[in-house]
Design a protein around this motif. Structure first.
Motif, short mmCIF file in Angstrom:
data_model
loop_
_atom_site.label_atom_id
_atom_site.label_comp_id
_atom_site.label_asym_id
_atom_site.label_seq_id
_atom_site.Cartn_x
_atom_site.Cartn_y
_atom_site.Cartn_z
N ARG A 250 2.22 3.86 -0.32
CA ARG A 250 1.81 2.99 -1.43
C ARG A 250 1.24 3.88 -2.53
O ARG A 250 0.04 4.14 -2.59
CB ARG A 250 0.77 1.98 -0.95
N ARG A 251 2.10 4.34 -3.40
CA ARG A 251 1.70 5.30 -4.42
C ARG A 251 2.44 5.03 -5.71
O ARG A 251 3.65 4.73 -5.71
CB ARG A 251 1.99 6.73 -3.96
N VAL A 252 1.73 5.10 -6.83
CA VAL A 252 2.36 5.03 -8.14
C VAL A 252 1.94 6.26 -8.94
O VAL A 252 0.86 6.81 -8.71
CB VAL A 252 1.99 3.74 -8.91
N LYS A 276 -9.03 -1.91 -7.91
CA LYS A 276 -8.72 -3.31 -7.60
C LYS A 276 -7.55 -3.49 -6.65
O LYS A 276 -7.16 -4.63 -6.35
CB LYS A 276 -8.45 -4.07 -8.91
N THR A 277 -6.95 -2.39 -6.20
CA THR A 277 -5.84 -2.48 -5.24
C THR A 277 -6.03 -1.40 -4.18
O THR A 277 -6.93 -0.57 -4.27
CB THR A 277 -4.47 -2.29 -5.93
N GLU A 278 -5.14 -1.41 -3.21
CA GLU A 278 -5.13 -0.37 -2.18
C GLU A 278 -4.06 0.68 -2.47
O GLU A 278 -3.60 1.39 -1.58
CB GLU A 278 -4.87 -1.00 -0.80
N ILE A 474 -0.54 -5.07 -9.20
CA ILE A 474 -0.87 -4.24 -10.36
C ILE A 474 -1.04 -5.10 -11.61
O ILE A 474 -1.94 -4.86 -12.43
CB ILE A 474 0.20 -3.16 -10.58
N ARG A 475 -0.18 -6.10 -11.77
CA ARG A 475 -0.30 -6.99 -12.93
C ARG A 475 -1.68 -7.65 -12.97
O ARG A 475 -2.32 -7.72 -14.02
CB ARG A 475 0.78 -8.07 -12.88
N THR A 476 -2.13 -8.11 -11.82
CA THR A 476 -3.45 -8.74 -11.74
C THR A 476 -4.56 -7.74 -12.04
O THR A 476 -5.52 -8.05 -12.77
CB THR A 476 -3.66 -9.35 -10.34
N ALA A 477 -4.41 -6.53 -11.49
CA ALA A 477 -5.44 -5.50 -11.68
C ALA A 477 -5.60 -5.12 -13.15
O ALA A 477 -6.71 -4.84 -13.62
CB ALA A 477 -5.10 -4.27 -10.85
#
Length: 516
Positions: A250-252, A276-278, A474-477
């Motif tokens: 889980r990486r961007v 805000k995410t993992e 990501i959109r929510t974050a």
């Protein structure tokens, strides 16, 4: 003392960038030796090839490094940014001294020695490995020595294409208005130490192998050779370790352009995602030109922050428009259709081109608008960044819109240097960025664009749609960042980095913790 404090406070980053720098040089020069020595040997067996091959190597040596990087980017496609193009460029630059010295060293072996070896019944391979190479070894190592020193210096330019290394500090210092000498020295001094260290170590190895070397010289040469081997091993382990660390399910990857504001905005996006995410965020900052856009299309980046006016004119190729909503909506729609990229909501501020003069001149001449300044243009010298000069929404249309004719042809330079050039009276008018912290620091005055020439430049995160589909959180974050930044706040953040020389991560962390 400021420099020493900087090294102490940033010792982990300094070490990391030094190892990155070392890795580029070690891999490139090792590859150069693996190719250059055999080619040099071949030329001694095919003398007719020597002149054209050395001529080609000489031509390659004269290609400017930035031009070579620019050529390699499209050629390498999805691998066009980062270490690979930098290593290839350094490899090319290392070939000439290695090939030339190998050829010269073997050709310089006494013909009588060759004849004696052949008289003893040696084959050509035995002659090469047991006579010629041992006798030419000091000359060959001298070539490696030259190639290494050249590579250490040239590797600083690699920071412009995201390859890391000590050039990162040098570029940051220059792009901070040319006023952050601490950052410039933080990159230049370790690079110089690396070059001197490599020259010293290989010099001792060279002298220890020379006929008639003293026992002490040979001993020091062995220690220098051992130290070189340890350094090479360390660079290899660093490469392996960084490669393992960069792999995550889980990486961007978030990128930035090569100026302060872009780094701040990229860090803002990165920290918002991390908090805000993992999802793990890898940072690929300070990419020159349009490398962020190219990297997004090739999948090397997942996101960066772009400006609507830049995307609409420079990337999509449209004529400038002045309506912010129309520019954003058309840009968003065309990016999805043409590139499968998604624009999120703008961050709130508009970083338009700022036509700047010295504050003292604005007060003395009562200047408020660009039209006011146009009356004095024939007496002034202008300085612009290369980007402004070449863009559709830049210099050509600007001078037509306001009927400007300067005292002499405008000087082209790196954008950040134009601020200091204006403050130092080397030029009288520049095109900067309206949210730049240096405007306040250097007492510059932004003239009003009274003919509304410049289009809007609203900053917004741009993502690969496949990334957002894989990680919808990501959109929510990032929704909380929409409209969060005003022009004044962005200028304050830029000043904190460029004026107060604070770390980007600390500035962004403080801003986010302060809340709305």
């Amino acid at each position: 003392m400021d420099l020493l404090d900087f090294f102490i406070r940033n010792r982990s980053e300094v070490l990391h960038l030094t190892l990155e720098h070392l890795l580029l040089v070690v891999v490139a020069v090792t590859a150069g030796a693996a190719v250059g020595v055999p080619v040099g040997v071949l030329l001694t067996r095919r003398p007719k090839l020597a002149k054209p091959v050395l001529a080609v190597a000489n031509v390659l040596q004269t290609i400017p490094s930035l031009a070579l990087f620019g050529f390699l980017i499209p050629v390498l496609g999805s691998h066009g940014i980062g270490r690979l193009p930098a290593i290839i460029a350094l490899f090319i630059y290392s070939l000439l001294p290695i090939i030339r010295n190998t050829f010269t060293g073997i050709e310089g072996v006494d013909p009588a020695v060759r004849e004696a070896a052949r008289g003893m019944g040696m084959t050509d391979w035995q002659l090469l490995t047991q006579v010629e190479l041992p006798l030419a070894l000091t000359v060959i190592i001298a070539g490696l020595r030259v190639a290494t020193v050249i590579s250490v210096g040239t590797a600083t330019i690699a920071a412009a294409i995201g390859a890391g290394g000590l050039g990162v500090y040098i570029f940051r210092g220059l792009r901070g208005g040319g006023s952050n000498n601490t950052l410039i020295l933080a990159g230049a001094i370790p690079a110089a130490v690396l070059a001197l260290g490599a020259d010293f170590a290989l010099g001792w190895v060279e002298r220890s192998l020379a006929p008639g070397a003293s026992a002490m010289t040979r001993k020091v040469g062995k220690w220098a050779l051992a130290a070189t081997a340890v350094i090479i091993a360390g660079a290899v382990l660093f490469a392996a370790g960084s490669g393992v660390a960069s792999r995550s399910a889980r990486r961007v990857v978030v990128g930035s352009k090569d100026f302060t504001e872009s780094r701040i905005l990229a860090e803002l996006v990165a920290q918002a995602i991390e908090s805000k995410t993992e999802i793990e965020v890898e940072r690929q900052f300070e990419l020159g030109g349009d490398l962020c856009h190219r990297a997004l299309l090739s999948g090397q980046l997942d996101a960066y922050v772009e400006y609507t006016g830049t995307a609409f004119t420079a990337i999509l190729g449209h004529e400038p428009l002045t309506d912010p909503r129309e520019v954003f909506n058309r840009t968003k729609s065309e990016y999805e259709t043409k590139f499968n990229l998604e624009w999120l909501d703008p961050l709130g501020f508009n970083n338009t081109f700022a036509i700047l003069v010295r504050g003292e001149d604005a007060r003395r001449l009562n200047l408020k608008t660009i039209s006011d300044a146009a009356r004095y243009a024939s007496q002034w010298r202008a300085g612009f960044g290369q980007d402004f000069v070449s863009r559709k929404d830049g210099y050509p249309g600007f001078v037509r819109a306001y009927g400007l004719k300067f005292k002499e042809a405008p000087r082209e330079m790196d954008l950040s240097l134009t601020y200091q050039a204006l403050a130092d009276h080397q030029v009288d008018l520049i095109a900067g960025n309206s949210t730049d912290g240096l405007i306040e620091k250097l007492d510059l005055f932004q003239l009003e664009d009274d003919r509304h020439y410049f289009p809007p430049y609203e900053a917004a995160p741009v993502f690969r749609k496949t990334t957002l589909d894989s990680y919808p959180e990501i959109r929510t974050a990032l929704a909380s960042l929409a409209g969060k930044l005003t022009d004044a706040q962005m200028r304050k953040l830029n000043y904190a980095v460029d004026g107060d020389h604070r770390d980007v991560k600390d500035v962004v962390r403080e801003f986010l913790s302060a809340g709305p």
